[in-house]
Scaffold this motif. Structure first.
Motif, PDB file in Angstrom:
ATOM      1  N   MET A  82       0.813  -1.202   0.000  1.00  0.00           N
ATOM      2  CA  MET A  82       0.000   0.000   0.000  1.00  0.00           C
ATOM      3  C   MET A  82       0.852   1.261   0.000  1.00  0.00           C
ATOM      4  N   THR A  83       2.155   1.118  -0.093  1.00  0.00           N
ATOM      5  CA  THR A  83       2.980   2.321  -0.042  1.00  0.00           C
ATOM      6  C   THR A  83       2.798   3.122  -1.326  1.00  0.00           C
ATOM      7  N   ALA A  84       2.460   4.390  -1.176  1.00  0.00           N
ATOM      8  CA  ALA A  84       2.276   5.223  -2.352  1.00  0.00           C
ATOM      9  C   ALA A  84       3.635   5.519  -2.968  1.00  0.00           C
ATOM     10  N   SER A  85       3.679   5.634  -4.300  1.00  0.00           N
ATOM     11  CA  SER A  85       4.980   5.870  -4.921  1.00  0.00           C
ATOM     12  C   SER A  85       4.975   7.206  -5.635  1.00  0.00           C
ATOM     13  N   THR A  86       4.453   8.211  -4.964  1.00  0.00           N
ATOM     14  CA  THR A  86       4.295   9.503  -5.624  1.00  0.00           C
ATOM     15  C   THR A  86       5.372  10.491  -5.207  1.00  0.00           C
ATOM     16  N   GLY A  87       6.497   9.971  -4.785  1.00  0.00           N
ATOM     17  CA  GLY A  87       7.561  10.866  -4.370  1.00  0.00           C
ATOM     18  C   GLY A  87       7.293  11.463  -2.996  1.00  0.00           C
ATOM     19  N   ALA A  88       6.260  10.974  -2.312  1.00  0.00           N
ATOM     20  CA  ALA A  88       5.991  11.449  -0.955  1.00  0.00           C
ATOM     21  C   ALA A  88       7.114  10.979  -0.043  1.00  0.00           C
ATOM     22  N   PRO A  89       7.288  11.642   1.107  1.00  0.00           N
ATOM     23  CA  PRO A  89       8.364  11.214   1.998  1.00  0.00           C
ATOM     24  C   PRO A  89       8.189   9.754   2.420  1.00  0.00           C
ATOM     25  N   ALA A  90       9.294   9.086   2.669  1.00  0.00           N
ATOM     26  CA  ALA A  90       9.226   7.676   3.067  1.00  0.00           C
ATOM     27  C   ALA A  90       8.455   7.567   4.378  1.00  0.00           C
ATOM     28  N   PRO A  91       7.764   6.424   4.583  1.00  0.00           N
ATOM     29  CA  PRO A  91       7.005   6.272   5.815  1.00  0.00           C
ATOM     30  C   PRO A  91       7.926   6.505   7.023  1.00  0.00           C
ATOM     31  N   GLU A  92       7.434   7.328   7.954  1.00  0.00           N
ATOM     32  CA  GLU A  92       8.327   7.663   9.063  1.00  0.00           C
ATOM     33  C   GLU A  92       8.515   6.453   9.976  1.00  0.00           C
ATOM     34  N   GLN A  93       9.619   6.496  10.677  1.00  0.00           N
ATOM     35  CA  GLN A  93       9.886   5.448  11.641  1.00  0.00           C
ATOM     36  C   GLN A  93       9.060   5.730  12.885  1.00  0.00           C
ATOM     37  N   ARG A  94       8.153   4.817  13.204  1.00  0.00           N
ATOM     38  CA  ARG A  94       7.393   5.031  14.433  1.00  0.00           C
ATOM     39  C   ARG A  94       8.233   4.642  15.622  1.00  0.00           C
ATOM     40  N   GLU A  95       8.015   5.320  16.742  1.00  0.00           N
ATOM     41  CA  GLU A  95       8.750   4.915  17.943  1.00  0.00           C
ATOM     42  C   GLU A  95       8.319   3.487  18.304  1.00  0.00           C
ATOM     43  N   LYS A  96       9.188   2.793  19.061  1.00  0.00           N
ATOM     44  CA  LYS A  96       8.896   1.377  19.359  1.00  0.00           C
ATOM     45  C   LYS A  96       9.147   1.054  20.828  1.00  0.00           C
ATOM     46  N   TRP A  97       8.357   0.101  21.330  1.00  0.00           N
ATOM     47  CA  TRP A  97       8.682  -0.490  22.640  1.00  0.00           C
ATOM     48  C   TRP A  97       9.898  -1.374  22.443  1.00  0.00           C
ATOM     49  N   SER A  98      10.607  -1.661  23.547  1.00  0.00           N
ATOM     50  CA  SER A  98      11.746  -2.558  23.366  1.00  0.00           C
ATOM     51  C   SER A  98      11.284  -4.002  23.187  1.00  0.00           C
TER      52      SER A  98
END
Ligand code: PFF
Length: 525
Positions: free
Chosen positions: A1-17
């Protein structure tokens, strides 16, 4: 589902350890003031031992299914409540903001109760409240005015601890999900559990403790015929498991892709329920002692529910027991820790929503949310009329708001026809699968909730609340409801800073179907 319209790459979400951190954080959110002062009082008032029946039924039919739903939404759609629900259905973003608005309102006064607990922690060392606990709390400490109105006479004794709590909250949030929220829970929850077990054991050793326990657990089965007892049980389960505030959606969104999402829900529900029972033993054991000291039965005591239970009746117990100052300090410290870990979950939920929508940095978002809320919380609630406001806003946001937020969330999933997808997702990533029974329960619960919502709205509209003046309720009660709706309407109109469709749906729909077909061939699911 990743759009390929030159939009910024999906951001890194913060994560639990990892899984333990997630479970501790979810338990930290669930176990809070509600377990320590709301549960025992509510149970006592609603049929004693018989209350356990509606409570457990509510836990199994509503609590666990909705917790699974929130875990599923957050993990599959990877976002705070507005973002995840926007991905569930184009028009469901407002439901997410509604939940955020409820969290915002509740956060304003939840902090105040924690601030009272901080003060009472210090008062315990000298037993300042010993002579006249009711007069001390209402008169000397809160300096409660007689008139139910909005006033801005700030009470410094409440304001200072309140500011301290806000400062701590802002620091924890600004440190981020992993370094702030996670650490607070990893240290706080074990500490809380150990302290509270010691408290419960000590309380049970007091003279008369058994009478208190008996008063709490002796069943009055006629209460089961009272619809209000059932409503109270469902309400308690919702508040206690922090459901429909967007919290569990947000916390689930910080889990890694391959994460077991169902078993932890059972652990959290069971852990939360056990803590409530533990609190019941500690609190009513101590109450039994008070009755014994005063030579009366537990039923003859006043103030066994709500705010007075913790801040008037409990201080009376502490004042009379051997080793009272230490017991008192430990009790109020427990309230502070339990409250703080819940508060942080509310604030993180709000902050995460703003980060997702406007692209704010976590630290900036934490500071902005904290400063705005701290200001409102001080001006509204640390005043001589703050208790009235707290009481009113709580009724509307907690009794109406969360129920409406839960109904909206289930409706969004149903209208988008995503129930099956979420069920397959949960089953695919987890050790324990969920199936049709779960989906039936979720729908059933939302019907019940709709009934509760209508009933409560009619009750508040026709009977008012606590005899407070009509204009006051119109402004602060119905005004609160209006604020929730307004936020739900306005925020979806604002633009997203990034393409919201952009995320890796994993497992992909194809993979989910394959897994489902495989399970069906084996005769499972
Ligand atoms: N579950 C908390 C309690 O029982 O005190 C209250 C709460 C915390 C409700 C966080 C909602 C929430 F988002």
């Amino acid at each position: 589902m990743t759009a390929s319209t030159g939009a910024p790459a999906p951001e890194q979400r913060e994560k639990w350890s990892g899984q333990t951190a997630f479970i501790l954080a979810a338990v930290g959110s669930a176990v809070g003031l509600g377990n320590i002062w709301r549960f025992p009082g509510q149970a006592y008032e609603s049929g004693g031992g018989a209350f356990m029946i509606p409570y457990l039924i509510a836990l199994v039919t509503a609590g666990i299914p909705l917790l699974l739903l929130e875990n599923g939404i957050g993990h599959r759609f990877r976002g705070s409540a507005p973002l995840a629900l926007r991905r569930v259905h184009k028009r469901a973003e407002g439901v997410g903001w509604f939940q955020i608005a409820v969290s915002f309102v509740i956060g304003l006064y939840y902090t105040v109760v924690i601030a009272w607990a901080v003060s009472f922690f210090f008062f315990s060392f000298n037993l300042d409240y010993a002579e006249d606990p009711a007069g001390f709390f209402i008169g000397e400490y809160l300096q409660l005015g007689d008139e139910v109105k909005l006033g801005f006479d700030i009470v410094p004794g409440v304001m200072w601890p309140l500011l301290a709590i806000w400062a701590i909250a802002i620091i924890v949030l600004a440190l981020g999900v992993h370094n702030g929220v996670e650490r607070l829970n990893v240290v706080g929850i074990p500490l809380l559990v150990v302290t509270f077990i010691v408290l419960a054991v000590r309380a049970m050793m007091l003279d008369g403790a058994m009478d208190g326990i008996e008063a709490l657990f002796t069943p009055d089965f006629s209460a089961l015929a009272d619809i209000n007892v059932w409503i109270a049980a469902y309400g308690q389960v919702f508040f206690s498991l922090s459901l429909a505030y967007g919290v569990m959606i947000t916390y689930a969104s910080y889990r890694k892709k391959r994460s077991n999402m169902t078993a932890p829900a059972f652990v959290v529900a069971f852990g939360n329920c056990s803590f409530s029972l533990l609190a019941g033993f500690a609190v009513f054991g101590a109450i039994g002692f008070l009755a014994h000291e005063q030579g009366v039965s537990v039923a003859e005591l006043d103030g066994l529910t709500g705010v007075s239970l913790s801040f008037i009746t409990f201080p009376a117990v502490i004042a009379q027991m051997p080793g009272g100052p230490i017991f008192g300090a430990a009790f109020f410290a427990s309230l502070v820790i339990a409250g703080l870990t819940s508060l942080i979950s509310l604030l993180q939920t709000i902050s995460a929503a703003l980060q997702d929508k406007f692209g704010w940095h976590p630290r900036g978002s934490a500071v902005a949310v904290g400063l705005i809320m701290a200001t409102l919380s001080v001006l509204g609630f640390s005043t001589t009329t703050g208790l009235y406001l707290l009481d009113t806003v709580d009724q509307w946001s907690n009794q109406l708001g969360i129920v409406a937020g839960a109904i909206g969330m289930v409706a969004a999933v149903m209208i988008a026809r995503r129930g099956r997808e979420i069920a397959l997702h949960l089953s695919a990533v987890s050790t324990l699968g969920v199936g049709r029974a779960w989906r039936v329960l979720v729908v059933g619960v939302s019907l019940l909730l709709t009934y509760m919502l209508v009933r409560k709205t009619v009750e508040l509209a026709t009977q008012g609340y606590e005899g407070y003046p009509g204009e006051y309720l119109a402004v602060f009660g119905w005004g609160t409801a209006g604020f929730l709706v307004l936020i739900a309407i306005v925020l979806p109109l604002m633009p997203w800073h990034r393409a919201i469709a952009e995320f890796d749906a994993w497992p992909t729909e194809g993979q989910l179907e394959e897994a489902a077909a495989g399970a069906a061939r084996k005769g499972g699911a």
